[in-house]
Design a protein around this motif. Structure first.
Motif, PDB file in Angstrom:
ATOM      1  N   LEU A 125       9.053  -6.082  13.543  1.00 55.23           N
ATOM      2  CA  LEU A 125       8.099  -6.861  12.805  1.00 55.23           C
ATOM      3  C   LEU A 125       7.561  -8.198  13.475  1.00 55.23           C
ATOM      4  O   LEU A 125       6.389  -8.581  13.089  1.00 55.23           O
ATOM      5  N   GLN A 126       8.536  -8.659  14.067  1.00 50.56           N
ATOM      6  CA  GLN A 126       8.260  -9.851  14.985  1.00 50.56           C
ATOM      7  C   GLN A 126       7.206  -9.595  15.983  1.00 50.56           C
ATOM      8  O   GLN A 126       6.139 -10.147  16.267  1.00 50.56           O
ATOM      9  N   TYR A 127       7.213  -8.506  16.802  1.00 53.20           N
ATOM     10  CA  TYR A 127       6.583  -7.822  17.759  1.00 53.20           C
ATOM     11  C   TYR A 127       5.221  -7.586  17.059  1.00 53.20           C
ATOM     12  O   TYR A 127       3.833  -7.660  17.929  1.00 53.20           O
ATOM     13  N   LEU A 128       4.980  -7.017  15.864  1.00 51.98           N
ATOM     14  CA  LEU A 128       3.922  -6.602  15.383  1.00 51.98           C
ATOM     15  C   LEU A 128       2.781  -7.712  14.777  1.00 51.98           C
ATOM     16  O   LEU A 128       1.761  -7.670  14.630  1.00 51.98           O
ATOM     17  N   GLN A 129       3.382  -8.893  14.660  1.00 54.61           N
ATOM     18  CA  GLN A 129       2.764  -9.824  13.909  1.00 54.61           C
ATOM     19  C   GLN A 129       1.463 -10.318  14.534  1.00 54.61           C
ATOM     20  O   GLN A 129       0.342 -10.619  13.837  1.00 54.61           O
TER      21      GLN A 129
ATOM     22  N   LEU B 223       5.548 -11.470  -0.564  1.00 51.55           N
ATOM     23  CA  LEU B 223       5.854 -10.809   0.598  1.00 51.55           C
ATOM     24  C   LEU B 223       4.701  -9.600   0.581  1.00 51.55           C
ATOM     25  O   LEU B 223       4.322  -8.948  -0.210  1.00 51.55           O
ATOM     26  N   PRO B 224       4.254  -9.866   1.986  1.00 52.22           N
ATOM     27  CA  PRO B 224       3.401  -8.814   2.474  1.00 52.22           C
ATOM     28  C   PRO B 224       3.781  -7.449   2.370  1.00 52.22           C
ATOM     29  O   PRO B 224       4.048  -6.775   3.684  1.00 52.22           O
ATOM     30  N   VAL B 225       4.056  -6.841   1.610  1.00 48.00           N
ATOM     31  CA  VAL B 225       4.561  -5.253   1.313  1.00 48.00           C
ATOM     32  C   VAL B 225       4.063  -4.397   0.455  1.00 48.00           C
ATOM     33  O   VAL B 225       3.304  -4.839  -0.190  1.00 48.00           O
ATOM     34  N   SER B 226       3.996  -3.128   1.073  1.00 53.21           N
ATOM     35  CA  SER B 226       3.403  -2.087   0.267  1.00 53.21           C
ATOM     36  C   SER B 226       4.187  -0.794   0.054  1.00 53.21           C
ATOM     37  O   SER B 226       5.230  -0.826   1.046  1.00 53.21           O
ATOM     38  N   CYS B 227       3.855   0.175  -0.522  1.00 56.64           N
ATOM     39  CA  CYS B 227       4.693   1.379  -0.703  1.00 56.64           C
ATOM     40  C   CYS B 227       3.655   2.624  -1.171  1.00 56.64           C
ATOM     41  O   CYS B 227       2.840   2.393  -1.635  1.00 56.64           O
ATOM     42  N   ASP B 228       4.286   3.842  -0.958  1.00 58.83           N
ATOM     43  CA  ASP B 228       3.489   5.033  -1.432  1.00 58.83           C
ATOM     44  C   ASP B 228       4.533   5.952  -2.180  1.00 58.83           C
ATOM     45  O   ASP B 228       5.826   5.701  -1.904  1.00 58.83           O
ATOM     46  N   VAL B 229       4.233   6.909  -2.925  1.00 58.06           N
ATOM     47  CA  VAL B 229       5.212   7.885  -3.276  1.00 58.06           C
ATOM     48  C   VAL B 229       4.350   9.207  -2.916  1.00 58.06           C
ATOM     49  O   VAL B 229       3.186   9.538  -3.169  1.00 58.06           O
ATOM     50  N   ALA B 230       5.247  10.247  -2.816  1.00 51.60           N
ATOM     51  CA  ALA B 230       4.605  11.466  -2.570  1.00 51.60           C
ATOM     52  C   ALA B 230       4.391  12.330  -3.978  1.00 51.60           C
ATOM     53  O   ALA B 230       4.966  12.140  -4.926  1.00 51.60           O
ATOM     54  N   ALA B 231       3.344  12.950  -4.119  1.00 56.92           N
ATOM     55  CA  ALA B 231       2.640  13.451  -5.223  1.00 56.92           C
ATOM     56  C   ALA B 231       3.714  14.530  -5.856  1.00 56.92           C
ATOM     57  O   ALA B 231       3.901  14.555  -7.187  1.00 56.92           O
TER      58      ALA B 231
ATOM     59  N   PRO C 197      -3.488 -11.785  -1.484  1.00 56.85           N
ATOM     60  CA  PRO C 197      -2.187 -11.476  -0.710  1.00 56.85           C
ATOM     61  C   PRO C 197      -2.870 -11.054   0.780  1.00 56.85           C
ATOM     62  O   PRO C 197      -3.835 -10.583   0.991  1.00 56.85           O
ATOM     63  N   SER C 198      -2.011 -11.430   1.592  1.00 63.10           N
ATOM     64  CA  SER C 198      -2.354 -11.173   3.021  1.00 63.10           C
ATOM     65  C   SER C 198      -2.013  -9.571   3.196  1.00 63.10           C
ATOM     66  O   SER C 198      -1.374  -8.800   2.252  1.00 63.10           O
ATOM     67  N   LEU C 199      -2.391  -9.142   4.299  1.00 63.82           N
ATOM     68  CA  LEU C 199      -2.321  -7.452   4.536  1.00 63.82           C
ATOM     69  C   LEU C 199      -0.941  -7.086   4.656  1.00 63.82           C
ATOM     70  O   LEU C 199      -0.053  -7.982   5.290  1.00 63.82           O
ATOM     71  N   PRO C 200      -0.467  -5.992   4.125  1.00 65.50           N
ATOM     72  CA  PRO C 200       0.958  -5.520   4.300  1.00 65.50           C
ATOM     73  C   PRO C 200       1.482  -5.623   5.703  1.00 65.50           C
ATOM     74  O   PRO C 200       0.720  -5.101   6.485  1.00 65.50           O
ATOM     75  N   VAL C 201       2.648  -6.256   5.939  1.00 63.76           N
ATOM     76  CA  VAL C 201       3.200  -5.967   7.338  1.00 63.76           C
ATOM     77  C   VAL C 201       4.105  -4.851   7.380  1.00 63.76           C
ATOM     78  O   VAL C 201       4.388  -4.191   8.191  1.00 63.76           O
ATOM     79  N   LEU C 202       4.825  -4.640   6.015  1.00 64.24           N
ATOM     80  CA  LEU C 202       5.907  -3.688   6.073  1.00 64.24           C
ATOM     81  C   LEU C 202       5.281  -2.567   4.915  1.00 64.24           C
ATOM     82  O   LEU C 202       4.881  -2.932   3.739  1.00 64.24           O
TER      83      LEU C 202
ATOM     84  N   MET D  38       5.770   1.162   9.182  1.00 59.59           N
ATOM     85  CA  MET D  38       6.035   1.966   8.130  1.00 59.59           C
ATOM     86  C   MET D  38       7.448   2.730   8.144  1.00 59.59           C
ATOM     87  O   MET D  38       7.868   3.211   9.385  1.00 59.59           O
ATOM     88  N   ASN D  39       8.263   2.489   7.272  1.00 60.10           N
ATOM     89  CA  ASN D  39       9.605   3.186   7.430  1.00 60.10           C
ATOM     90  C   ASN D  39       9.946   3.652   6.157  1.00 60.10           C
ATOM     91  O   ASN D  39       9.502   3.428   4.896  1.00 60.10           O
ATOM     92  N   ARG D  40      10.351   5.209   6.223  1.00 63.79           N
ATOM     93  CA  ARG D  40      10.739   5.775   5.013  1.00 63.79           C
ATOM     94  C   ARG D  40      12.409   5.329   4.923  1.00 63.79           C
ATOM     95  O   ARG D  40      13.246   5.534   5.892  1.00 63.79           O
ATOM     96  N   PRO D  41      12.732   4.839   3.775  1.00 67.39           N
ATOM     97  CA  PRO D  41      13.888   4.039   3.598  1.00 67.39           C
ATOM     98  C   PRO D  41      15.098   5.076   3.241  1.00 67.39           C
ATOM     99  O   PRO D  41      15.146   5.581   2.272  1.00 67.39           O
ATOM    100  N   GLU D  42      16.105   5.011   4.138  1.00 67.81           N
ATOM    101  CA  GLU D  42      17.033   6.019   3.981  1.00 67.81           C
ATOM    102  C   GLU D  42      18.398   5.514   4.889  1.00 67.81           C
ATOM    103  O   GLU D  42      18.221   5.364   6.101  1.00 67.81           O
ATOM    104  N   GLU D  43      19.639   5.253   4.358  1.00 66.38           N
ATOM    105  CA  GLU D  43      20.840   5.138   5.170  1.00 66.38           C
ATOM    106  C   GLU D  43      21.404   6.369   5.510  1.00 66.38           C
ATOM    107  O   GLU D  43      21.832   7.029   4.592  1.00 66.38           O
TER     108      GLU D  43
END
Length: 439
Positions: free
Chosen positions: A167-171, A270-278, A243-248, A178-183
């Motif tokens: 995140l710091q590097y891309l600023q 927060l500059p965040v966005s998300c998607d869902v699979a159809a 709002p600013s462009l999404p960062v995450l 883009m991250n698929r959230p999963e532990e």
């Protein structure tokens, strides 16, 4: 070549013709004229049809092309044909190939393969080498080489320090993570959503909290990186400032709690966005009763309550985009015992129809917005509009037309929709001055 589209209803909130029936004259790749009763020349190709609708070209933010390395499952030519048949003019392809798209050479190979295809191919580059989650790629070089975003694709980023530093590097370059959230430690050997159904079927579950922990972690890290200090509770963003462009960007969220966490983060600015699979909007975990491996996906189909929350998140703007999460798998990867089968299904050709056939209250304009305006904005792609003087990147469709999905253009057949009759028929696309009919 001239193309004349007859009596099409425009679906584009940015167009002065939005909601109107009109003709579109396309010449040399541009929309030259819009109006009624436009005159066709002798060599003009005329396109008309019952209940014809036109919108800016659709964008799929999450496609696994499998090329290079796994061309027996899919290659770039076949995935582009499938995308065009599904109404897409642009696709973003994931880096999970062999080799992984983690160098300029591999990125350049994919971009060259994408030239001359019936859709624009945008390449998502890996965050870490071999998408292994250990060492950084040279993201600055990859950015200058044309990477549209950065992600380890199907491999969720586990190391919080790597995510923070990315995140710091891309600023400075206005880049998108883009991250698929999963532990992953909570999902080892998991086969389907953890709940009553997984217990009844005797399958190891994938708990919702595995996704939600990473969503919460990543949002906290984003807040930390941006240096924001918020008071407790939800604060609304200042509506006087856009709002600013999404960062995450969170890919393929699937639980009600994830929707709520992202909704609160957006409200806080927060500059965040998300998607869902159809397919997450169509099936819940009860669909797994027959052990159909074509329904084995990750994230898995969740509870009916989660599915309802996903639809609500689309309606209220929390969820920005709908994606196919197109993951072609050959027969050898799917015709196995359920616990041995690979995750994933194809979805490019059926995304729109799956959503329309199972719609829970979204307007047609809202569905189109999730396929056009929002994905373009998130990926920093040029805006597209159905307006005179604009590049003719268009999708033509009949939202009430029915069709049977009898044959796929993908090399792989892992779709639960094969053989089904669906509502929402694609007529074709206009791409680089050519009309490409849906097959």
């Amino acid at each position: 070549m001239q193309i004349l589209i007859r009596s099409a209803r425009v679906v584009d909130a940015a167009s002065s013709f939005d909601g109107q029936l009109c003709d579109l004259l396309i010449d040399n790749g541009l929309i030259r004229q819009m109006g009624t009763d436009l005159v066709a020349g002798e060599t003009t190709r005329v396109i008309d049809g019952h209940n014809l609708h036109v919108s800016p070209g659709w964008v799929d933010m999450r496609v696994l092309a499998q090329d290079p390395g796994f061309e027996h499952k899919e290659d770039l030519a076949s995935v582009c044909r499938a995308a065009a048949a599904g109404g897409f003019t642009d696709i973003a392809v994931l880096p999970n190939t062999y080799p992984v798209v983690d160098t300029k050479d591999t990125l350049g190979y994919v971009r060259r393969l994408g030239e001359g295809q019936p859709v624009h191919v945008h390449v998502v580059a890996a965050i870490t080498r071999k998408a292994a989650g250990d060492d950084f790629t040279d993201m600055l070089d990859l950015h200058h080489a044309g990477a549209v975003a950065f992600s380890d694709g199907h491999h969720p980023l586990q190391n919080p320090d790597l995510l923070l530093k990315t995140l710091q590097y891309l600023q400075p370059i206005n880049g998108l993570l883009m991250n698929r959230p999963e532990e992953a430690l909570l999902t080892r050997f998991g086969q389907m959503h953890e709940g009553v159904q997984s217990t009844l079927l005797g399958l190891k579950g994938i708990p919702a909290i595995a996704e939600e922990l990473i969503v919460e972690r990543d949002l906290r890290l984003l807040d930390y990186v941006l240096g924001k200090r918020k008071e407790s509770g939800v604060e609304k963003a200042d509506e006087s400032n856009p709002p600013s462009l999404p960062v995450l960007h969170f890919s393929t969220i699937s639980t009600a709690r994830s929707v709520e966490l992202i909704r609160m983060a957006k409200a806080q600015g927060l500059p965040v966005s998300c998607d869902v699979a159809a397919h997450q909007l169509v099936f819940d975990d009860s669909a797994m009763a027959d052990f159909d491996t074509n329904l084995k996906v990750n994230p898995p189909f969740r509870s009916p309550q989660d599915v309802a929350a996903l639809w609500a998140g689309l309606a209220n703007g929390t969820i920005d985009a709908i994606v196919s999460d197109h993951t072609p798998q050959d027969a050898e990867s799917k015709n196995l015992e359920f616990d041995q089968a690979e995750f994933g299904m194809t979805g490019l050709e059926t995304l729109f129809s799956a959503v329309v056939s199972n719609n829970r209250g979204l307007s047609l304009s809202q569905v189109v917005d999730k396929l056009t305006t929002r994905p373009r904005y998130i990926l920093r792609l040029p805006a597209a509009s159905v307006a005179e003087g604009q590049v003719a990147s268009l999708t033509l469709f009949d939202p009430t037309g029915t069709w049977t999905f009898e044959r796929t253009l993908s090399k792989s057949k892992n779709s639960p929709f094969l053989g089904q009759t669906l509502t929402g028929r694609i007529v074709g696309t206009v791409h680089q001055g050519q009309f490409i009919p849906a097959v």
